[in-house]
Design a protein around this motif. Structure first.
Motif, mmCIF file in Angstrom:
data_model
loop_
_atom_site.group_PDB
_atom_site.id
_atom_site.type_symbol
_atom_site.label_atom_id
_atom_site.label_comp_id
_atom_site.label_asym_id
_atom_site.label_seq_id
_atom_site.Cartn_x
_atom_site.Cartn_y
_atom_site.Cartn_z
ATOM 1 N N UNK A 116 0.727 -1.176 0.087
ATOM 2 C CA UNK A 116 -0.069 0.129 0.063
ATOM 3 C C UNK A 116 0.843 1.066 0.169
ATOM 4 N N UNK A 117 1.950 1.386 0.835
ATOM 5 C CA UNK A 117 2.790 2.508 0.769
ATOM 6 C C UNK A 117 3.492 2.464 -0.633
ATOM 7 N N UNK A 118 3.969 1.485 -0.923
ATOM 8 C CA UNK A 118 4.722 1.400 -2.465
ATOM 9 C C UNK A 118 3.655 2.186 -3.412
ATOM 10 N N UNK A 119 2.451 1.732 -3.346
ATOM 11 C CA UNK A 119 1.616 2.388 -4.506
ATOM 12 C C UNK A 119 1.340 3.786 -4.145
ATOM 13 N N UNK A 120 1.326 4.347 -3.007
ATOM 14 C CA UNK A 120 1.263 5.732 -2.880
ATOM 15 C C UNK A 120 2.665 6.556 -3.066
ATOM 16 N N UNK A 142 11.486 17.533 -5.619
ATOM 17 C CA UNK A 142 11.845 17.365 -3.918
ATOM 18 C C UNK A 142 10.723 16.029 -3.731
ATOM 19 N N UNK A 143 9.491 16.367 -4.219
ATOM 20 C CA UNK A 143 8.385 15.082 -3.889
ATOM 21 C C UNK A 143 8.954 13.990 -4.603
ATOM 22 N N UNK A 144 9.131 14.142 -5.938
ATOM 23 C CA UNK A 144 9.664 13.016 -6.632
ATOM 24 C C UNK A 144 10.897 12.291 -5.917
ATOM 25 N N UNK A 145 11.974 12.958 -5.509
ATOM 26 C CA UNK A 145 12.994 12.420 -5.213
ATOM 27 C C UNK A 145 12.942 11.811 -3.655
ATOM 28 N N UNK A 146 11.962 12.439 -2.709
ATOM 29 C CA UNK A 146 11.964 11.939 -1.556
ATOM 30 C C UNK A 146 10.836 10.672 -1.528
ATOM 31 N N UNK A 189 13.529 7.963 -2.469
ATOM 32 C CA UNK A 189 14.194 7.435 -1.357
ATOM 33 C C UNK A 189 13.382 6.866 -0.339
ATOM 34 N N UNK A 190 12.191 6.900 -0.218
ATOM 35 C CA UNK A 190 11.193 6.530 0.701
ATOM 36 C C UNK A 190 10.771 4.964 0.191
ATOM 37 N N UNK A 191 10.646 4.758 -1.046
ATOM 38 C CA UNK A 191 10.414 3.634 -1.501
ATOM 39 C C UNK A 191 11.637 2.629 -1.322
ATOM 40 N N UNK A 192 12.765 3.019 -1.580
ATOM 41 C CA UNK A 192 14.030 2.149 -1.180
ATOM 42 C C UNK A 192 14.186 2.110 0.189
ATOM 43 N N UNK A 232 11.642 1.540 2.361
ATOM 44 C CA UNK A 232 10.558 0.735 2.584
ATOM 45 C C UNK A 232 10.788 -0.642 2.426
ATOM 46 N N UNK A 233 11.386 -0.844 1.229
ATOM 47 C CA UNK A 233 11.825 -2.078 0.581
ATOM 48 C C UNK A 233 13.194 -2.718 1.253
ATOM 49 N N UNK A 234 13.974 -1.947 1.552
ATOM 50 C CA UNK A 234 15.298 -2.410 1.964
ATOM 51 C C UNK A 234 15.469 -2.451 3.391
ATOM 52 N N UNK A 235 15.117 -1.382 4.217
ATOM 53 C CA UNK A 235 15.299 -1.156 5.690
ATOM 54 C C UNK A 235 14.229 -1.753 6.487
ATOM 55 N N UNK A 236 13.214 -1.870 6.153
ATOM 56 C CA UNK A 236 12.073 -2.586 6.714
ATOM 57 C C UNK A 236 11.866 -3.966 6.803
ATOM 58 N N UNK A 237 12.212 -4.770 7.809
ATOM 59 C CA UNK A 237 12.064 -6.276 7.607
ATOM 60 C C UNK A 237 10.691 -6.537 7.457
ATOM 61 N N UNK A 238 10.639 -7.632 6.709
ATOM 62 C CA UNK A 238 9.348 -8.395 6.397
ATOM 63 C C UNK A 238 8.465 -8.979 7.679
#
Length: 61
Positions: free
Chosen positions: A7-11, A43-47, A50-53, A55-61
């Motif tokens: 859901x966060x990734x879609x947003x 800046x919205x696009x860049x952030x 960054x947040x997509x990366x 979400x998928x790399x730093x937050x464990x499943x």
């Protein structure tokens, strides 16, 4: 947890593809006849990227 990531990734992907829509959803409804600046859109696009990366790399499943 994977459902929340999706859901966060879609947003965030919406923020990457169309930052103007993100602005309208988050801030645009507060003002009438105003457009976001180019810097804000960049800046919205860049952030979003960054947040997509994060979400998928730093937050464990």
């Amino acid at each position: 947890m994977i459902f929340i990531k999706v859901i966060v990734s879609i947003i965030l992907i919406i923020g990457i593809i169309n930052p103007r829509l993100s602005w309208k959803i988050s801030e645009g409804w507060k003002f009438k006849g105003v457009e976001p600046s180019t810097l804000y859109l960049i800046m919205t696009r860049v952030m979003s990227v960054v947040m997509l990366i994060v979400v998928w790399l730093a937050i464990p499943n």
